[in-house]
Design an enzyme around this catalytic site. Structure first.
Site: not given
Ligand SMILES: NC(=O)c1ccc[n+]([C@@H]2O[C@H](COP(=O)([O-])OP(=O)(O)OC[C@H]3O[C@@H](n4cnc5c(N)ncnc54)[C@H](OP(=O)(O)O)[C@@H]3O)[C@@H](O)[C@H]2O)c1
Length: 443
Positions: A138, A189, A203, A207
Site C-alpha cells: 500500500i 506461514g 510490530d 509501523k
C-alpha cells in the site's frame, strides 16, 4: 540512453529475490518512466552457497553488506536484511555517509533509528525511501509524505499487521478460539514460531510510529506508544461485537488531541459498516482523516515478496528520476518530541464484558461503581451462564448459580474512569476473573 542506476542489494530473502525479478521484468517500463534503466549490479546475503531463485553469477558478490554499501560501483543501496541493529544499521549509515541514497523495507531499523538516519540523509542530500516498511504494497508513505502534504491530519489509523487480522478473521468466520487460529496461522506461514511480536502489537507499534511521524511530524519513538495485543480476545467478544454492530480489529491509531498526539495500538471495535471493518484476512488498510476531507481508506496486501518488492522498486524509480524528498516530509530538526500517550486521558466509548456473580445486589453494585465515575451506558446485555472463555456452552438455558456474562457499551468516557470503576467492582467481589475492555473507534 542515460546511465543505469546501479543498485547494491543487501538481503536476498523473500523481498530481495522478488526485487531482482521485478527489476528484470519491468526494465522497459522503468526506462519509459524514469528515462534510465535500473540495474542490480552487486548483492550480499549471509550464505553464498544457499540455493536461490536467481543467478548469482550475474552480480558481484559481497560477503559483507557494509562493504557493499560503501563500494564505489553502486549508486544506491537497497537494504532488505531486516533487524534494528547491525549489519542493517551500519550498512545504511555507510551508504548515506558516502552520499548514496538508500531504499529499505526495515520498519524495525526505522522505528529505532529513523530519526538519526533521516538527519544523516538530509546532511548528505540523498534520499532515504521506505515505502515498503509500512503496509507492504500500500503506497501509504508516499500518500502521506507527498500526496497529502498540504493537509492537516486529525487522525490516522490502520490494520498494519496481517497475522493479527488473519487470526481475528479466522476466529470470527470459523468460530475457533485464538490459540487454534494462531496455530493455523503458523502452519500457513502467516505467523512466526514466536508470534508474540505480532500478536502482542509490537510490530503494529513500529509501523504506527513511522506513520505518525509522516502525518504529524513527531519524532520516531515506538516506546511512546501504548500497546496492547489480541491474545485476550475471545469468541464471546467477537459475537458481542457482531450483535452490537461492530467488528474487532487490531488497530494502530495516531490522533491529535488537546494533550498532544496520542499513539496507541490495541484491539478496537469499529463500526461494522466502516471501510476498515470490511478488511479481512492478511490484508492491511490505513484510514486517513484530514481536515476538510472525507476519510480516505487505502486497502491492500501488507506483506508478501511481490507486493513488498513493488514498493521497493517504486522507491528506486523515484531515485532514478532524481526525486529526493525529506524522509519524513519535513526537515528532521523540525520533527517534534513525542510523549508517551497518556492513556488515562483517552476518551471514547468502551465495550466492557464482565462475569458477574449470579447473586442479589450484583447489578446494583456495578451500576453504582459506574455512576461514581460518571460513566453512562449506551447498552447493557446480560447473558446466560458462561463457560470459561465467556461463551455460553449449553445454548444458555438459564442461570446456574455461577457467573453471568454482562456486556456493556459506554457512552464516551475516559480510560481513567473505566479503570477506576473496574478496580472498585473487582474489590467489591461481585465479578469473577478479569473484565474484558475493548475501546471503540467511531468513524
Ligand atoms: N517478507 C515480507 O512480506 C515483508 C513485508 C514488508 C517488509 N518486510 C521487511 O523486508 C525486510 C526483508 O524481509 P524478508 O522477509 O525478505 O527477510 P528474509 O526472507 O528473512 O531475508 C533476509 C535476507 O537478508 C540476509 N541477511 C540476513 N542477515 C544478514 C547478514 N548479517 N549479512 C548479510 N545478509 C544477511 C539473508 O541472507 P541468507 O539468504 O543468506 O539467509 C536473507 O537473504 C525486513 O526488514 C522485513 O521487515 C518484509
Amino acid at each position: 540512453m542515460a546511465e543505469p542506476l546501479k543498485v547494491g542489494l543487501a538481503g536476498l530473502g523473500t523481498v530481495g529475490t522478488a526485487v531482482v525479478h521485478l527489476i528484470e521484468r519491468g526494465r522497459d517500463k522503468i526506462v519509459a518512466r524514469c528515462g534510465r534503466p535500473i540495474e542490480v549490479v552487486a548483492i550480499s546475503a549471509r550464505s553464498r552457497s544457499k540455493k536461490r531463485d536467481i543467478d548469482l553469477k550475474k552480480y558481484r558478490w559481497f560477503g559483507d553488506p557494509v562493504a557493499l554499501a560503501g563500494d564505489a560501483s553502486i549508486d544506491v543501496l537497497v537494504e532488505l536484511m531486516g533487524g534494528a541493529g547491525d549489519p542493517a544499521k551500519r550498512a545504511v549509515e555507510t551508504a548515506l555517509a558516502a552520499g548514496k541514497p538508500v531504499v529499505t523495507a526495515n520498519k524495525a531499523l526505522l522505528a529505532r533509528h529513523g530519526q538519526k538516519l533521516a538527519a544523516l540523509a538530509e546532511r548528505h542530500k540523498v534520499a532515504l525511501n521506505f515505502e515498503a516498511s509500512v503496509a507492504g504494497g500500500i503506497p501509504i508513505v508516499k500518500t502521506l509524505r507527498e500526496g497529502l502534504s498540504g493537509d492537516r491530519f486529525n487522525r490516522i489509523y490502520g490494520i498494519l499487521n496481517g497475522t493479527c487480522n488473519y487470526i481475528l478473521t479466522h476466529m470470527e468466520q470459523d468460530r475457533l478460539a485464538f490459540d487454534a487460529c494462531l496455530r493455523n496461522a503458523q502452519a500457513l506461514g502467516y505467523a512466526e514460531a514466536d508470534p508474540s511480536f505480532d500478536v502482542e502489537g509490537h510490530d503494529t507499534a513500529q509501523k504506527l510510529s513511522i506513520l505518525a511521524s509522516l502525518a504529524f511530524g513527531t519524532r520516531l519513538d515506538p516506546g511512546a506508544i501504548y500497546v496492547e495485543g489480541i491474545s485476550s480476545i475471545t469468541l464471546a467478544d467477537l459475537d458481542a461485537a457482531a450483535e452490537l454492530g461492530y467488528r474487532v480489529k487490531l488497530l494502530g491509531v495516531a490522533v491529535k488531541t488537546d494533550a498532544g498526539i496520542e499513539q496507541r495500538v490495541h484491539p478496537t471495535m469499529v463500526p461494522r459498516e466502516s471501510a476498515i471493518a470490511q478488511v479481512m484476512g492478511v490484508t492491511n488498510a490505513v484510514t486517513i482523516d484530514a481536515e476538510g476531507l472525507a476519510p480516505i481508506t487505502l486497502v491492500g496486501p501488507g506483506a508478501g515478496g511481490m507486493a513488498t518488492a513493488s514498493a521497493v522498486v517504486a522507491d528506486l524509480a523515484d531515485i532514478a528520476a532524481g526525486v529526493c524528498a525529506p524522509p519524513f516530509g519535513r526537515p528532521s530538526a523540525r520533527m517534534v518530541a513525542t510523549r508517551k500517550a497518556p492513556m488515562q486521558h483517552h476518551e471514547g466509548g468502551y465495550y466492557i464484558r464482565l462475569l458477574a456473580r449470579d447473586r442479589p445486589g450484583t447489578a446494583a453494585t456495578i451500576a453504582r461503581r459506574l455512576a461514581q465515575q460518571n460513566i453512562s451506558l449506551e447498552s447493557i446485555v446480560q447473558r446466560h451462564s458462561a463457560g470459561p472463555d465467556g461463551t455460553v456452552p449449553d445454548g444458555g438455558t438459564g442461570r446456574s448459580g455461577g457467573s453471568v456474562p454482562v456486556i456493556m457499551i459506554t457512552y464516551a468516557t475516559s480510560e481513567d474512569a473505566v479503570r477506576k470503576a473496574l478496580v472498585a467492582v473487582r474489590r467489591d467481589r461481585v465479578i469473577s476473573g478479569r473484565p474484558q475492555v475493548i475501546r471503540i473507534e467511531k468513524n
